[in-house]
Write a protein that holds these residues in place. Sequence first.
Motif, PDB file in Angstrom:
ATOM      1  N   PHE A   1      61.241  11.562 -10.622  1.00 23.87           N
ATOM      2  CA  PHE A   1      61.192  11.076  -9.240  1.00 23.87           C
ATOM      3  C   PHE A   1      61.989  12.010  -8.327  1.00 23.87           C
ATOM      4  O   PHE A   1      61.525  12.410  -7.262  1.00 23.87           O
TER       5      PHE A   1
ATOM      6  N   ALA B   1      61.081  12.576  -4.489  1.00 24.77           N
ATOM      7  CA  ALA B   1      62.148  12.427  -3.493  1.00 24.77           C
ATOM      8  C   ALA B   1      62.658  13.770  -2.997  1.00 24.77           C
ATOM      9  O   ALA B   1      63.381  13.833  -2.018  1.00 24.77           O
ATOM     10  N   LYS B   2      62.261  14.863  -3.663  1.00 23.26           N
ATOM     11  CA  LYS B   2      62.696  16.207  -3.269  1.00 23.26           C
ATOM     12  C   LYS B   2      64.226  16.331  -3.253  1.00 23.26           C
ATOM     13  O   LYS B   2      64.769  17.106  -2.473  1.00 23.26           O
ATOM     14  N   VAL B   3      64.864  15.531  -4.086  1.00 19.49           N
ATOM     15  CA  VAL B   3      66.325  15.571  -4.123  1.00 19.49           C
ATOM     16  C   VAL B   3      66.800  16.948  -4.591  1.00 19.49           C
ATOM     17  O   VAL B   3      67.747  17.524  -4.046  1.00 19.49           O
TER      18      VAL B   3
ATOM     19  N   ASP C   1      65.157  19.789  -4.358  1.00 13.66           N
ATOM     20  CA  ASP C   1      64.882  20.795  -3.325  1.00 13.66           C
ATOM     21  C   ASP C   1      66.069  20.877  -2.375  1.00 13.66           C
ATOM     22  O   ASP C   1      66.494  21.965  -1.996  1.00 13.66           O
ATOM     23  N   ALA C   2      66.556  19.703  -1.977  1.00 11.46           N
ATOM     24  CA  ALA C   2      67.688  19.673  -1.051  1.00 11.46           C
ATOM     25  C   ALA C   2      68.928  20.272  -1.704  1.00 11.46           C
ATOM     26  O   ALA C   2      69.655  21.057  -1.094  1.00 11.46           O
ATOM     27  N   ILE C   3      69.142  19.930  -2.962  1.00 11.80           N
ATOM     28  CA  ILE C   3      70.355  20.411  -3.640  1.00 11.80           C
ATOM     29  C   ILE C   3      70.314  21.924  -3.826  1.00 11.80           C
ATOM     30  O   ILE C   3      71.338  22.605  -3.721  1.00 11.80           O
TER      31      ILE C   3
ATOM     32  N   LEU D   1      60.873  25.193  -8.430  1.00 16.16           N
ATOM     33  CA  LEU D   1      61.407  24.985  -7.080  1.00 16.16           C
ATOM     34  C   LEU D   1      61.880  26.257  -6.397  1.00 16.16           C
ATOM     35  O   LEU D   1      61.941  26.306  -5.184  1.00 16.16           O
TER      36      LEU D   1
END
Lengths: 266, 304
Positions: free
Chosen positions: A97, A102-104, A106-108, A264
């Motif tokens: 997920f 949630a692209k969590v 990607d942000a990190i 990513l």
Amino acid sequence: MVTAMVTARLSPGRVGAVMGRNVDALRSGPSYLLVLVSGFFEPVLYLLSIGVGVGSLVGDLTVDGRTLSYAQFVAPAMLAVSAMSGALAETTFNFFFKLKYAKVFDAILATPVRPVEIAFGELGWAMVRGSMYTGAFLVVMTALGLVEPVWALAALPAALLTGLAFGAAGMAVSTLMRGWQDFDLLSTGQFALFLFSGTFSPVRDYPAALEWVVHATPLYHAVELVRALAIGAPGWGQLVNAGYLAAMAVAGLWFAARRVDRKLCV
Amino acid sequence: MIYARGLVKRFGDFTAVDGIDLEVAPGEAFGFLGPNGAGKSSTMRMISCVSLPTAGELRILGMDPARDGTRIRGRLGVCPQLDTLDPDLNVRENLTTYARYFGISRAEARRRADELLEFARLTEKAASPVEPLSGGMKRRLTIARALVNEPDLVLLDEPTTGLDPQARHLLWERLFRLKQRGTTLVLTTHYMDEAEQLCDRLVVMDGGRIVAEGSPRSLIETYSTPEVVELRFGLEELDGYAGKLEGIGERLDVLPDRILLYAPDGDGAAAEVHRRGVNPSSVLVRRSSLEDVFLHLTGRTLVD
């Protein structure tokens, strides 16, 4: 493989931050907490229904020259299963997920955190979750008189190693998932392991060909290792079990970190 | 801040960025303008050190992304094109948790979060989950998050795409304040007005290449005329009119729905149109914009 990880110079702070994110997420919502708690009950229910319930029909059995009640035989297997499911729940569904929807990550990855640090952080958190299950389950086993307290302590690291191995492998598999449908396959695989890894009957009672297949699968090694310690009869064979699980952990981590990078960082 | 020579990004056979050169100085607000697929986002991802160049030289803050990616990212603030807010965390935690990835202490993270919530006008929403926020609020939170490490360079990929006019203006105002504080901004946009509002200097990208570079004003001066006359003619074929209008102003473009006349003096050109006996259903004289520059450079309007 190992050297590649070492030369990657992990930052404990950044790995900790990735783990901390999951702690924050847990505190943020009651739903996540519910999922977490429910994960503990599953193996306990199996232990009570099959170990104690079916066990009263089966009677005692002999393993490595020791006579055990059926519940004593099944309980360590359920401990290994709970370590496996706890870690897998975190590194499959939740990891996927965060990776895909949630692209969590990607942000990190826009911060100083690197893919390999995400992999370690996620696995670290899965271990925290897994060890809560494991610890609670050992308390239940001890309370029911299914394990000597000393051997319960000895079984704890074995169960943690099990969580580490399955957590890493689950994370690696998650990076290959195309969508939620693929998780049905994973669940089926997990259930097959659950049933046929010497959990409910000794593997030596299986047909010879099947026995070799089982010897190649991971939960078998986890069950053997945990059970040998829980019944207080560890032998040299447990080194093989532990080696298998350690190799699985390293390979899973390495593969997962590489895949996160490939997926990513393009 | 940014130095690139012959920068290339290829994905398999597809060349997204085809050899671009650029330099961005400290304190500058620099823009990439271009349609979808022009290579803006690929360039931004290389600058933000999540994607490595296929070829060419790239230096960010004087460092090499291939070697010092982690150190560079520590000094960048990135606002990606699609919101990547953490759905499992509330508004405030989205800032404090993010700060931890930069190695910022918990206490300091809390202090900065409060400050940034104020900046993003989200103080009342601090304890709210992220999901119910409006698009504009999410964007402001994403920008606030990009500032949590007090970056030297802020990268904004299409900061206002999909927002309503009010939300856009609030965001522009916040970005303008950042610029006034001396933060270096690099943004991509396909909105001409946004580029004109925010950028000191910009490049127009098309097909992975830079087709023009300069300040918004100088680009308009170079590639367009001070004024433009827009003529509309109901539903009739426009090509027939083009011949009659030949020679008015410096240049003429026939678009699917209107004809544009480029002239130093718009009112004079409009008068000449009437004198030639052409009667459009509507005549609009306006100042030239970056849209006209883009049209001139690429031969098409800026549509997706």
